[in-house]
Design an enzyme around this catalytic site. Sequence first.
Site, PDB file in Angstrom:
ATOM      1  N   ALA A  73       9.608  34.685 -30.402  1.00  0.00           N
ATOM      2  CA  ALA A  73       8.675  35.012 -29.324  1.00  0.00           C
ATOM      3  C   ALA A  73       8.382  33.807 -28.443  1.00  0.00           C
ATOM      4  O   ALA A  73       8.110  33.954 -27.250  1.00  0.00           O
ATOM      5  CB  ALA A  73       7.378  35.573 -29.899  1.00  0.00           C
ATOM      6  N   THR A  74       8.442  32.609 -29.001  1.00  0.00           N
ATOM      7  CA  THR A  74       8.202  31.421 -28.169  1.00  0.00           C
ATOM      8  C   THR A  74       9.241  31.377 -27.057  1.00  0.00           C
ATOM      9  O   THR A  74       8.915  31.200 -25.876  1.00  0.00           O
ATOM     10  CB  THR A  74       8.288  30.135 -29.026  1.00  0.00           C
ATOM     11  OG1 THR A  74       7.283  30.210 -30.043  1.00  0.00           O
ATOM     12  CG2 THR A  74       8.079  28.889 -28.188  1.00  0.00           C
ATOM     13  N   GLN A 181       2.164  40.071 -32.199  1.00  0.00           N
ATOM     14  CA  GLN A 181       1.332  40.514 -33.319  1.00  0.00           C
ATOM     15  C   GLN A 181       1.110  42.025 -33.332  1.00  0.00           C
ATOM     16  O   GLN A 181       0.521  42.559 -34.280  1.00  0.00           O
ATOM     17  CB  GLN A 181      -0.033  39.803 -33.287  1.00  0.00           C
ATOM     18  CG  GLN A 181       0.061  38.298 -33.500  1.00  0.00           C
ATOM     19  CD  GLN A 181       0.480  37.917 -34.922  1.00  0.00           C
ATOM     20  OE1 GLN A 181       0.567  38.754 -35.827  1.00  0.00           O
ATOM     21  NE2 GLN A 181       0.739  36.631 -35.136  1.00  0.00           N
ATOM     22  N   GLY A 202      10.838  38.576 -34.861  1.00  0.00           N
ATOM     23  CA  GLY A 202      11.258  39.207 -36.110  1.00  0.00           C
ATOM     24  C   GLY A 202      10.365  38.901 -37.297  1.00  0.00           C
ATOM     25  O   GLY A 202      10.019  39.791 -38.078  1.00  0.00           O
ATOM     26  N   HIS A 203       9.957  37.640 -37.421  1.00  0.00           N
ATOM     27  CA  HIS A 203       9.310  37.263 -38.684  1.00  0.00           C
ATOM     28  C   HIS A 203       7.873  37.762 -38.834  1.00  0.00           C
ATOM     29  O   HIS A 203       7.235  37.529 -39.846  1.00  0.00           O
ATOM     30  CB  HIS A 203       9.415  35.746 -38.915  1.00  0.00           C
ATOM     31  CG  HIS A 203       8.527  34.887 -38.076  1.00  0.00           C
ATOM     32  ND1 HIS A 203       7.369  34.324 -38.550  1.00  0.00           N
ATOM     33  CD2 HIS A 203       8.634  34.466 -36.794  1.00  0.00           C
ATOM     34  CE1 HIS A 203       6.801  33.582 -37.615  1.00  0.00           C
ATOM     35  NE2 HIS A 203       7.557  33.659 -36.530  1.00  0.00           N
ATOM     36  N   THR A 241      25.688  31.750 -28.587  1.00  0.00           N
ATOM     37  CA  THR A 241      26.287  32.690 -29.534  1.00  0.00           C
ATOM     38  C   THR A 241      25.192  33.469 -30.258  1.00  0.00           C
ATOM     39  O   THR A 241      24.211  32.885 -30.732  1.00  0.00           O
ATOM     40  CB  THR A 241      27.141  31.915 -30.558  1.00  0.00           C
ATOM     41  OG1 THR A 241      28.158  31.233 -29.833  1.00  0.00           O
ATOM     42  CG2 THR A 241      27.772  32.847 -31.572  1.00  0.00           C
ATOM     43  N   CYS A 327      -0.162  27.994 -36.124  1.00  0.00           N
ATOM     44  CA  CYS A 327       0.754  27.400 -35.155  1.00  0.00           C
ATOM     45  C   CYS A 327       0.217  26.094 -34.597  1.00  0.00           C
ATOM     46  O   CYS A 327       0.956  25.306 -34.050  1.00  0.00           O
ATOM     47  CB  CYS A 327       1.009  28.365 -34.006  1.00  0.00           C
ATOM     48  SG  CYS A 327       1.502  29.960 -34.613  1.00  0.00           S
TER      49      CYS A 327
HETATM   50  N1  PMP Z   1       2.887  34.640 -29.850  1.00  0.00           N
HETATM   51  C1  PMP Z   1       2.041  34.996 -30.815  1.00  0.00           C
HETATM   52  C2  PMP Z   1       0.871  35.855 -30.486  1.00  0.00           C
HETATM   53  C3  PMP Z   1       2.255  34.565 -32.134  1.00  0.00           C
HETATM   54  O1  PMP Z   1       1.406  34.930 -33.092  1.00  0.00           O
HETATM   55  C4  PMP Z   1       3.379  33.763 -32.427  1.00  0.00           C
HETATM   56  C5  PMP Z   1       3.665  33.283 -33.834  1.00  0.00           C
HETATM   57  N2  PMP Z   1       2.614  32.555 -34.397  1.00  0.00           N
HETATM   58  C6  PMP Z   1       4.234  33.417 -31.379  1.00  0.00           C
HETATM   59  C7  PMP Z   1       3.965  33.877 -30.114  1.00  0.00           C
HETATM   60  C8  PMP Z   1       5.453  32.578 -31.608  1.00  0.00           C
HETATM   61  O2  PMP Z   1       6.450  33.333 -32.190  1.00  0.00           O
HETATM   62  P1  PMP Z   1       7.776  32.692 -32.805  1.00  0.00           P
HETATM   63  O3  PMP Z   1       7.359  32.131 -34.118  1.00  0.00           O
HETATM   64  O4  PMP Z   1       8.712  33.826 -32.940  1.00  0.00           O
HETATM   65  O5  PMP Z   1       8.275  31.670 -31.846  1.00  0.00           O
END
Ligand code: PMP
Length: 381
Positions: A73-74, A181, A202-203, A241, A327
Site C-alpha cells: 500500500a505504501t 485497513q 496483501g499482508h 518483474t 509503522c
Molecule cells: N496505509 C495504511 C492505512 C496502513 O495501515 C498501512 C500499513 N501499516 C499502510 C498504508 C502501508 O502498507 P504496506 O505495509 O503495504 O506498505
Amino acid sequence: MKLPIYLDYNATTPVDKRVLEKMLPYFSENFGNASSRSHLYGWTAQDAVENARLQVADLINTNPKEIIFTSGATEANNLAIKGLFEINYPEKKHIITVETEHKAVLDVCEHLARLGANITYLKPDETGLISVEQIEKSIQTDTFLISVMYANNEIGTIQPIKEIGEIARKNNIFFHTDATQAVGKIEIDVQDENINLLSLSGHKLYAPKGVGALYVNKKLTGKLIAQMDGGKHERGFRSGTLNVTGIVGLGEACSIAKENQVADYQKVKNLRDKLEVGILQNISDVKINGNLENRLPNLTNISFGGVDGETLLDGFRDIAVSSGSACTSASVEPSYVLKSIGLSNELAYASIRFSLGKYTTEGEIDFTIQYVKNIVDSLRK
Ligand code: PMP
C-alpha cells in the site's frame, strides 16, 4: 493457549494456510516470468497473475484491467498521489487530505509540498471523522485530488467515503482512498462509492507482506505518471518483474475475503464487543477512542486514565498489541492520530490498540480482559 496472544492484526496478519497452498507451486515449479511471452513457463505465470487480478477486482467490484499490482500500500499511495501530481502540476497543485492519514500518504504530501504542491490537511472531529462540508469548503479551482483513507489504522473510524466520492465527482476532482485497513474487513464497491484510486495491501488480509495493489479507474488512463520506470509492466503504470507468488497469494486472499467477509465481520465484531464490555465493566476510568457508529469491526483503541503509558505497554508481555502506530514505532512521540482527535500526550501514551482477526478465539478474549485488569490495577496501586 498460545502466548503471547496476537491482537495486532492491523499491524499485519498471518498468511492463511489456503493462501500459502496456492502460492507454493509458483516458487519452484511454475516459476516462470509472467512477461515471458514465448513459452509455457511464462504463460502459466501470466495466467496465474491474470486470475489473481480478477480475484482482486472482484472483491472491490471492478474490472481486472483497473488493477495494478505493487509492492504494497505504501507504493500504491505513492503512485496514486505522485503520479497524479506530476501530470497536473503546475496548472493544478492543490490536494485535500486529512491529518490522521497514514504516513504513507502524509509523507508523500510533504514531499510534494517541497516540489510546489499546496496541501490542505483537514482536522477530524474528536471521533476521527471528517465531514463532507469540510471537504466542500476546501475545494479550490486548482484542486486535483482528494485523498481520504477508508478506515483509520489506529482508531478504526470509517470515513463517509461514498459522500466524499460524490463531491469529488461533481467537482471534477480525482478521489483516492487508502483502503489498506478496510479491504477484506468490510464490503467495498469502488463504482458505487465513486472511488477513482484505491490502495490495498496483501499482508492486512492474510496474504504475504510485500504485495499490494492500486485500483486505477479507467478514466485515468494516460493521466497517471508511473513512478517506477523500466520494462513497462502493468500497462506501463508500474515496471518491474511481477511478484507472481505474492500476487497469487493476494488474489486467493481476496477471493476468501469475498466469500467470508460478511460472516467474519460479525464473528470478529462480537469478540471485539465482548472485549470492550469486559474492559469497561471491570476497569474504571477508561475511554474508547474512535467513532462508535462508523468503525472497523475488529478494532478497539482504549485509553487508560491514571497510568503511565510506557509502563502500561511494558506490562503487556503476554498479549501482542500496539500503542500508537507500529509503522512509526521508531519514534517515541505520542500517536499523532490520537493527538489530532484531542487526546493529551499523557492519555495518548496510555492508549492501547487491540486489533482482532479471524483466528481470535473467545478464550483469548476472556484471558485478555483479566490480564488487562490485572496490569491496570497493579499500576494504579
Ligand atoms: N496505509 C495504511 C492505512 C496502513 O495501515 C498501512 C500499513 N501499516 C499502510 C498504508 C502501508 O502498507 P504496506 O505495509 O503495504 O506498505
